[in-house]
Structures are given as structure tokens and as C-alpha cells.
Design an enzyme around this catalytic site. Structure first.
Site, mmCIF file in Angstrom:
data_model
loop_
_atom_site.group_PDB
_atom_site.id
_atom_site.type_symbol
_atom_site.label_atom_id
_atom_site.label_comp_id
_atom_site.label_asym_id
_atom_site.label_seq_id
_atom_site.Cartn_x
_atom_site.Cartn_y
_atom_site.Cartn_z
ATOM 1 C CG ASP A 150 -2.074 0.970 1.091
ATOM 2 O OD1 ASP A 150 -2.461 1.279 -0.059
ATOM 3 O OD2 ASP A 150 -2.590 1.434 2.129
ATOM 4 N N GLY A 151 0.265 2.363 -0.445
ATOM 5 C CA GLY A 151 0.919 3.668 -0.372
ATOM 6 C C GLY A 151 1.512 4.172 -1.689
ATOM 7 C CD GLU A 183 -13.276 -5.181 -1.218
ATOM 8 O OE1 GLU A 183 -12.096 -5.551 -1.413
ATOM 9 O OE2 GLU A 183 -14.196 -5.973 -0.937
ATOM 10 C CG ASN A 184 -7.944 -1.979 -5.063
ATOM 11 O OD1 ASN A 184 -7.050 -2.814 -4.914
ATOM 12 N ND2 ASN A 184 -8.131 -1.003 -4.181
HETATM 13 C C1 IPE Z 1 -5.256 -2.707 -0.067
HETATM 14 O O1 IPE Z 1 -4.995 -1.377 -0.285
HETATM 15 C C2 IPE Z 1 -5.360 -3.413 -1.394
HETATM 16 C C3 IPE Z 1 -4.089 -3.622 -2.092
HETATM 17 C C4 IPE Z 1 -2.912 -3.309 -1.633
HETATM 18 C C5 IPE Z 1 -4.219 -4.249 -3.382
HETATM 19 P P1 IPE Z 1 -6.173 -0.304 -0.418
HETATM 20 O O2 IPE Z 1 -5.529 1.013 -0.629
HETATM 21 O O3 IPE Z 1 -7.145 -0.747 -1.435
HETATM 22 O O4 IPE Z 1 -6.866 -0.408 1.008
HETATM 23 P P2 IPE Z 1 -7.667 0.693 1.837
HETATM 24 O O5 IPE Z 1 -8.624 1.327 0.872
HETATM 25 O O6 IPE Z 1 -6.669 1.666 2.361
HETATM 26 O O7 IPE Z 1 -8.325 -0.073 2.932
HETATM 27 C C1 IPE Z 2 -1.610 0.321 -3.393
HETATM 28 O O1 IPE Z 2 -1.415 1.684 -3.395
HETATM 29 C C2 IPE Z 2 -1.866 -0.212 -4.789
HETATM 30 C C3 IPE Z 2 -3.227 -0.716 -5.014
HETATM 31 C C4 IPE Z 2 -4.183 -0.753 -4.125
HETATM 32 C C5 IPE Z 2 -3.536 -1.196 -6.328
HETATM 33 P P1 IPE Z 2 -2.629 2.722 -3.362
HETATM 34 O O2 IPE Z 2 -3.010 3.037 -4.757
HETATM 35 O O3 IPE Z 2 -3.711 2.211 -2.495
HETATM 36 O O4 IPE Z 2 -1.922 3.983 -2.709
HETATM 37 P P2 IPE Z 2 -2.509 4.900 -1.568
HETATM 38 O O5 IPE Z 2 -2.904 3.990 -0.433
HETATM 39 O O6 IPE Z 2 -3.673 5.634 -2.148
HETATM 40 O O7 IPE Z 2 -1.373 5.803 -1.199
HETATM 41 MG MG MG Z 3 -4.115 2.371 -0.531
#
Ligand code: IPE
Ligand code: IPE
Ligand code: MG
Length: 237
Positions: free
Chosen positions: A15-16, A62-63
Site C-alpha cells: 500500500d501507499g 474493492e479496488n
Molecule cells: C489494499 O490497499 C489493497 C491492495 C494493496 C491491493 P487499499 O488502498 O485498497 O486499502 P484501503 O482502501 O486503504 O483499505
Molecule cells: C496500493 O497503493 C496499490 C493498489 C491498491 C492497487 P494505493 O493506490 O492504495 O496507494 P494509496 O494507499 O492511495 O497511497
Molecule cells: Mg491504498
């Protein structure tokens, strides 16, 4: 008693990416692109460290609720990753696999997943598992459906249904449960990842965003894990 062992199975919530990019005045997409470099480095480092399995949360069910543009780019990057990282997988004797509702991914992505699985199926080193279109609750519901289907076919009776039967119907039926669950980006939540499998996983959260996560960070997590006492609800003399 200190747990001096290496984790056999490491799972990572990568994440991030978006925040990493935003802090640098870049588009979120740049964060996803840089995240692929981290995947390569951490996969190779785990394989060299003789970790048995690495499971990476790459795209949750959920993405799909993200803006269409971001989802489309993520799918394009995923396809490119599957093609470009094929040599890394094969050169490191890694066996590739994927969990999640793979049939819900674009057809061209499904095709590359199938090629990676097929070409690496005889490899004997680490298992690299990508969680794609994955949801922990969906996995449990899918397992329940499988069990009910078996029951209707007379293959299982009500009194036979126990945790072992459930385990056999999970996407992870042939895998051990994660020993260590790492989350980058600092949020203290599991975001619907491997809900069944992480019941006794050791959790390790770092504020480091995924595109900055390097093998030194991985080593820190492993060191922390090794110093922990895993009690599984029991007592240690
Ligand atoms: C978790 O990250 C899913 C992946 C890393 C693929 P998200 O960014 O989707 O999770 P939330 O929304 O912070 O819970
Ligand atoms: C994780 O990074 C990648 C996926 C969930 C696909 P994010 O896209 O969730 O990055 P943040 O959490 O918004 O920084
Ligand atoms: Mg995220």
C-alpha cells in the site's frame, strides 16, 4: 521462547503507491509504476532468502471502485508486469500462482497469468502468489458455495464440515497460512486480505510506502518476526 525461525510464508499488503507519488507532485500512476520495482526487488530477495511463499495483494475486489482511468492503467501495468517479469520468475526458480476471482479480470491479463503459471509450474523454489480481484469475504463465500455444492452431490455431510473441509475449499487450499503479514503505507488495517488465513499471522506495519520498500525493510520485518513469541493461545514454558 524466542521464535528464531524464518517465516515460511510472507504476505504483503503493498500500500501507499498513490501517497508516495502525491508527495513528490507526481500522478498516482507514477507510484504504481515505481511499485513494480519494489515487487521485483522483494520477490528476488525472498527467493534468495529461501522463503517458501510470498503472497502479494496487488488488486482487491474493492479496488474496482476507483476512477475508471486508474483501474484501466492498473490492468495495463499488471499485464506488462506479468510479461516483463517472466524472466525474473524463471531465472529464480519461482513457481507463479494467483488467487482471487481471476475470471473477473480482463481476458488479456488472464492469458498472461495462465502463461506464467504454465511456464513456471515445474519450478521448485519459492511460490509467488499474486492476489488479484481478491476479497477475503468473497473467498469465504466461495468456499461455502463449494461445500454446499459437494453436500448437494452427496460428497460431504453436515457432520463432516469442519475447519479442514473449509480449508480445502479456500483459494489457498494447497498453501500454508502466512506467518508474517506486512503492510506498507502505515495504515493499521487488513483491508479484506486473507481473512481466514491470517488468524495467527504476525503483523508488521511500516510507514514506508510500497515504492520505497527495499530489501533492508524486508530484513527489518523478518528480524522483528524472529524475535517474537508465537503462542497460538497456549502457554510457553
Ligand atoms: C489494499 O490497499 C489493497 C491492495 C494493496 C491491493 P487499499 O488502498 O485498497 O486499502 P484501503 O482502501 O486503504 O483499505
Ligand atoms: C496500493 O497503493 C496499490 C493498489 C491498491 C492497487 P494505493 O493506490 O492504495 O496507494 P494509496 O494507499 O492511495 O497511497
Ligand atoms: Mg491504498
Amino acid at each position: 521462547m524466542i521464535n528464531n525461525n524464518l517465516p515460511k510464508h510472507i504476505a504483503i499488503i503493498m500500500d501507499g503507491n498513490g501517497r508516495w507519488a502525491k508527495r513528490r507532485g507526481l500522478s498516482r500512476i507514477r507510484g504504481h509504476v515505481r511499485g513494480v520495482d519494489s515487487i521485483r526487488e522483494i520477490t528476488t530477495a525472498c527467493a534468495k532468502r529461501h522463503i517458501e511463499q510470498l503472497t502479494l495483494y496487488a488488486f482487491s475486489k474493492e479496488n474496482w471502485s476507483r476512477p475508471r482511468y486508474e483501474v484501466e492503467i492498473l490492468m495495463r501495468l499488471l499485464k506488462r508486469y506479468l510479461i516483463r517479469e517472466r524472466p525474473t520468475i524463471l531465472d529464480n526458480n519461482i513457481r507463479f500462482t494467483a488467487i482471487g476471482q481471476i475470471e473477473g479480470l480482463p481476458k488479456d491479463v488472464q492469458k498472461e497469468i495462465a502463461i506464467n503459471k504454465e511456464e513456471s509450474k515445474s519450478n521448485t523454489g519459492m511460490v509467488l502468489c499474486l492476489a488479484l480481484n481478491y476479497g477475503g469475504r468473497a473467498e469465504i463465500v466461495d468456499a461455502a458455495r463449494g461445500i454446499v455444492a459437494d453436500a448437494l452431490d452427496g460428497k460431504v455431510s453436515l457432520s463432516d464440515i469442519d475447519e479442514e473441509v473449509f480449508k480445502r475449499h479456500m483459494y489457498t487450499s494447497n498453501m500454508s497460512d502466512p506467518d508474517l503479514l506486512i503492510r506498507t503505507g502505515g495504515d493499521m488495517r487488513v483491508s479484506n486480505f486473507l481473512l481466514w488465513e491470517i488468524s495467527y499471522a504476525e503483523l508488521w506495519v511500516t510507514p514506508v510506502c510500497w515504492p520505497d520498500f527495499r530489501k533492508e525493510n524486508l530484513e527489518e520485518a523478518i528480524r522483528d518476526y524472529s524475535a517474537r513469541e508465537r503462542r497460538y493461545g497456549g502457554l510457553i514454558e
